[in-house]
Design a protein around this motif. Structure first.
Motif, PDB file in Angstrom:
ATOM      1  N   ILE B 173     -47.532 -19.554 -11.801  1.00  0.00           N
ATOM      2  CA  ILE B 173     -46.922 -18.609 -10.849  1.00  0.00           C
ATOM      3  C   ILE B 173     -45.570 -18.131 -11.360  1.00  0.00           C
ATOM      4  N   VAL B 174     -44.745 -19.096 -11.831  1.00  0.00           N
ATOM      5  CA  VAL B 174     -43.410 -18.738 -12.326  1.00  0.00           C
ATOM      6  C   VAL B 174     -43.511 -17.770 -13.494  1.00  0.00           C
ATOM      7  N   GLN B 175     -44.439 -18.052 -14.411  1.00  0.00           N
ATOM      8  CA  GLN B 175     -44.568 -17.189 -15.594  1.00  0.00           C
ATOM      9  C   GLN B 175     -45.028 -15.790 -15.200  1.00  0.00           C
ATOM     10  N   THR B 176     -45.948 -15.702 -14.244  1.00  0.00           N
ATOM     11  CA  THR B 176     -46.408 -14.383 -13.793  1.00  0.00           C
ATOM     12  C   THR B 176     -45.262 -13.605 -13.159  1.00  0.00           C
ATOM     13  N   LEU B 177     -44.464 -14.304 -12.327  1.00  0.00           N
ATOM     14  CA  LEU B 177     -43.319 -13.637 -11.691  1.00  0.00           C
ATOM     15  C   LEU B 177     -42.318 -13.145 -12.738  1.00  0.00           C
ATOM     16  N   ILE B 178     -42.045 -14.021 -13.729  1.00  0.00           N
ATOM     17  CA  ILE B 178     -41.116 -13.616 -14.796  1.00  0.00           C
ATOM     18  C   ILE B 178     -41.657 -12.382 -15.503  1.00  0.00           C
ATOM     19  N   LEU B 179     -42.955 -12.433 -15.810  1.00  0.00           N
ATOM     20  CA  LEU B 179     -43.585 -11.321 -16.528  1.00  0.00           C
ATOM     21  C   LEU B 179     -43.421 -10.017 -15.754  1.00  0.00           C
ATOM     22  N   ILE B 180     -43.734 -10.058 -14.459  1.00  0.00           N
ATOM     23  CA  ILE B 180     -43.665  -8.838 -13.639  1.00  0.00           C
ATOM     24  C   ILE B 180     -42.226  -8.353 -13.526  1.00  0.00           C
ATOM     25  N   SER B 181     -41.311  -9.278 -13.195  1.00  0.00           N
ATOM     26  CA  SER B 181     -39.925  -8.833 -12.985  1.00  0.00           C
ATOM     27  C   SER B 181     -39.289  -8.344 -14.277  1.00  0.00           C
ATOM     28  N   VAL B 182     -39.580  -9.021 -15.388  1.00  0.00           N
ATOM     29  CA  VAL B 182     -39.008  -8.566 -16.657  1.00  0.00           C
ATOM     30  C   VAL B 182     -39.604  -7.217 -17.055  1.00  0.00           C
ATOM     31  N   GLY B 183     -40.912  -7.029 -16.772  1.00  0.00           N
ATOM     32  CA  GLY B 183     -41.546  -5.755 -17.074  1.00  0.00           C
ATOM     33  C   GLY B 183     -40.887  -4.618 -16.313  1.00  0.00           C
ATOM     34  N   ILE B 184     -40.646  -4.853 -15.033  1.00  0.00           N
ATOM     35  CA  ILE B 184     -39.993  -3.829 -14.207  1.00  0.00           C
ATOM     36  C   ILE B 184     -38.592  -3.534 -14.730  1.00  0.00           C
ATOM     37  N   TRP B 185     -37.856  -4.592 -15.047  1.00  0.00           N
ATOM     38  CA  TRP B 185     -36.502  -4.419 -15.569  1.00  0.00           C
ATOM     39  C   TRP B 185     -36.503  -3.643 -16.870  1.00  0.00           C
ATOM     40  N   GLN B 186     -37.473  -3.946 -17.737  1.00  0.00           N
ATOM     41  CA  GLN B 186     -37.572  -3.249 -19.024  1.00  0.00           C
ATOM     42  C   GLN B 186     -37.712  -1.744 -18.820  1.00  0.00           C
ATOM     43  N   ILE B 187     -38.682  -1.366 -17.977  1.00  0.00           N
ATOM     44  CA  ILE B 187     -38.956   0.064 -17.760  1.00  0.00           C
ATOM     45  C   ILE B 187     -37.745   0.745 -17.148  1.00  0.00           C
ATOM     46  N   LYS B 188     -37.157   0.091 -16.129  1.00  0.00           N
ATOM     47  CA  LYS B 188     -35.991   0.692 -15.477  1.00  0.00           C
ATOM     48  C   LYS B 188     -34.851   0.870 -16.458  1.00  0.00           C
ATOM     49  N   SER B 189     -34.596  -0.165 -17.215  1.00  0.00           N
ATOM     50  CA  SER B 189     -33.480  -0.142 -18.142  1.00  0.00           C
ATOM     51  C   SER B 189     -33.682   0.938 -19.202  1.00  0.00           C
ATOM     52  N   LEU B 190     -34.890   1.040 -19.744  1.00  0.00           N
ATOM     53  CA  LEU B 190     -35.152   2.037 -20.761  1.00  0.00           C
ATOM     54  C   LEU B 190     -35.047   3.453 -20.202  1.00  0.00           C
ATOM     55  N   ARG B 191     -35.559   3.602 -18.972  1.00  0.00           N
ATOM     56  CA  ARG B 191     -35.513   4.940 -18.363  1.00  0.00           C
ATOM     57  C   ARG B 191     -34.070   5.393 -18.143  1.00  0.00           C
ATOM     58  N   ASP B 192     -33.251   4.438 -17.604  1.00  0.00           N
ATOM     59  CA  ASP B 192     -31.836   4.768 -17.398  1.00  0.00           C
ATOM     60  C   ASP B 192     -31.169   5.106 -18.725  1.00  0.00           C
ATOM     61  N   PHE B 193     -31.532   4.351 -19.774  1.00  0.00           N
ATOM     62  CA  PHE B 193     -30.940   4.551 -21.087  1.00  0.00           C
ATOM     63  C   PHE B 193     -31.307   5.935 -21.626  1.00  0.00           C
ATOM     64  N   PHE B 194     -32.584   6.275 -21.553  1.00  0.00           N
ATOM     65  CA  PHE B 194     -33.013   7.563 -22.090  1.00  0.00           C
ATOM     66  C   PHE B 194     -32.412   8.726 -21.296  1.00  0.00           C
ATOM     67  N   ILE B 195     -32.312   8.510 -19.971  1.00  0.00           N
ATOM     68  CA  ILE B 195     -31.700   9.572 -19.140  1.00  0.00           C
ATOM     69  C   ILE B 195     -30.250   9.758 -19.553  1.00  0.00           C
ATOM     70  N   SER B 196     -29.543   8.657 -19.763  1.00  0.00           N
ATOM     71  CA  SER B 196     -28.129   8.751 -20.150  1.00  0.00           C
ATOM     72  C   SER B 196     -27.976   9.372 -21.537  1.00  0.00           C
ATOM     73  N   LYS B 197     -28.945   9.172 -22.381  1.00  0.00           N
ATOM     74  CA  LYS B 197     -28.881   9.755 -23.732  1.00  0.00           C
ATOM     75  C   LYS B 197     -29.419  11.187 -23.760  1.00  0.00           C
ATOM     76  N   LYS B 198     -29.790  11.695 -22.585  1.00  0.00           N
ATOM     77  CA  LYS B 198     -30.303  13.056 -22.451  1.00  0.00           C
ATOM     78  C   LYS B 198     -31.524  13.309 -23.311  1.00  0.00           C
ATOM     79  N   LEU B 199     -32.385  12.275 -23.405  1.00  0.00           N
ATOM     80  CA  LEU B 199     -33.625  12.453 -24.155  1.00  0.00           C
ATOM     81  C   LEU B 199     -34.795  12.768 -23.244  1.00  0.00           C
ATOM     82  N   VAL B 200     -34.633  12.427 -21.935  1.00  0.00           N
ATOM     83  CA  VAL B 200     -35.730  12.648 -20.983  1.00  0.00           C
ATOM     84  C   VAL B 200     -35.356  13.740 -20.003  1.00  0.00           C
TER      85      VAL B 200
END
Lengths: 216, 200
Positions: B173-200
């Protein structure tokens, strides 16, 4: 270790006990066999005695060990590699010192706990029948049958104890492995995911000027 | 003393006895030393002794004595568990001569109640059966103690298995939760990064 030797009654009792006790002996030892080690045991046996060697590995690795039984002239009577449990009965063909060895030389870092039971000769009878004037009374025959039953109870108990110890050792191994691997996996998961994001970010921030030229 | 094995001069050899509480253990040993001049084992070596150490399951030393080349030792277990009986010779020869070794004869008896032979000789027929019965009763008590100990160990085994079972579930259960939360964080973080770099 259990020594099964019993006293006898009457004036000839002592003599009978002495003669019979010399022929019957059981030694059981549980010892730890370190990795890459070999441990040998020796026993002097009289010709014609029926002997039984039984061994079992209780803890360690894949729970197996090499066993080898040699006669006084060096002839190999029994040789098995990587066995978990076995029982071997033989009749001594000559007088001399018989040697049996347990080897853990194939293992690089696991210690093994090995139990063996070496029975020499048959157990002496509880009440000797050679010098009897009358037949056994009911009490005495009841005693004898209870004694035989108890001997087999103790024997089964020992086997059960060993199996349980082996099962428990496996369960504890499993528990430790599950705990360590789970923690390890969770950490690797976190590290790799966070690492990926930062790596990607670093790829873009270095070539900043190149990317903007391509985009526009 | 039929069974024997070899040991180095200063080597400690141990055997394990897994026994229930209140069990008497009696050990008989004889040690012989290798004589390089005669290429044989001496019948008796003066000054040669053995340290016998018995450790109880919780680590405390139950017995630690120096005996002669031949001796008998005994102890009664107060705890149930693995008692470790260790033998080490008191040989002070630091320069271990090549090929020097000891031969240790060993006989260990657990939980046996020994009949007094002379008492049997003296008594008559009726008492002989009495003595046998006492011996049988002692054996049955030993079997009962072993069974109680076995029950304790089986409980420990069962607890370990149940702990493993719940560990597996919990960590999955813990590993699944980590997987999901880290996945969400990854996408959010990358999206914010690309938006700030004016690539998206």
């Amino acid at each position: 270790m259990l020594l099964r030797g019993y006293g006898t009654a009457g004036p000839w009792g002592w003599l009978t006990l002495l003669l019979v006790a010399c022929a019957a002996w059981a030694s059981e030892i549980t010892f730890e066999l370190p990795d890459n080690a070999k441990q040998c045991f020796y026993e002097e046996i009289v010709q014609g005695t029926k002997c039984t060697l039984e061994f079992q590995v209780i803890t360690g690795g894949h729970y197996d060990v090499d066993c080898r039984l040699e006669g006084p002239d060096g002839s190999v009577l029994y040789k098995e590699m990587k066995k978990q449990y076995d029982s071997f009965t033989f009749t001594a063909s000559r007088n001399g010192t018989y040697k049996f060895c347990f080897s853990n030389e194939f293992s690089t870092f696991t210690h093994k706990t090995v139990y063996f039971d070496f029975q020499v000769g048959e157990d002496p009878p509880l009440l000797p029948s050679e010098n009897r004037a009358t037949a056994l009374t009911q009490m005495e025959s009841a005693c004898i049958s209870i004694h035989e039953a108890l001997k087999s109870v103790i024997d089964y108990q020992t086997h059960f104890r060993l199996r349980e110890a082996q099962g428990r050792s496996r369960a504890e191994d499993l528990n430790t492995r599950v705990a360590y691997w789970s923690i390890g996996e969770a950490i690797i998961l976190l590290v790799v995911s966070i690492g990926q994001v930062f790596l990607l970010k670093s790829l873009f921030s270095d070539k900043r000027t190149t990317t903007t030229r391509v985009a526009s | 003393l039929a069974l024997y094995f070899h040991s180095g001069e200063r080597e400690e050899k141990c055997i394990i006895e897994d026994i229930p509480t209140d069990t008497l253990v009696v050990g008989n040993y004889k040690v012989q030393s290798w004589d390089i001049h005669k290429h044989g084992f001496l019948e008796s070596a003066p000054g040669l002794g053995m340290f016998v150490t018995v450790t109880s399951p919780n680590g405390e030393v139950v017995l630690s004595k120096l005996y002669g080349p031949q001796g008998t030792f005994s102890f009664t277990s107060h705890l149930s568990g693995e008692h470790i009986i260790c033998f080490q010779s008191n040989s002070t020869r630091f320069a271990v001569i090549a090929g020097s070794k000891l031969r240790i004869h060993l006989d260990i008896r657990v939980g046996e109640h020994f009949l007094d032979e002379s008492a049997i000789q003296a008594k008559d027929k009726v008492n002989e059966v009495n003595v046998r019965l006492e011996h049988l009763i002692e054996q049955i008590h030993h079997v009962t103690r072993e069974q109680d100990y076995e029950r304790e160990r089986e409980e420990k085994f069962r607890k370990t298995s149940e702990e493993t079972n719940s560990n597996i579930l919990w960590w999955a259960i813990v590993q699944t939760l980590i997987l999901i939360s880290v996945g969400i964080w990854q996408i959010k973080s990358l999206r914010d990064f690309f938006i700030s770099k004016k690539l998206v």
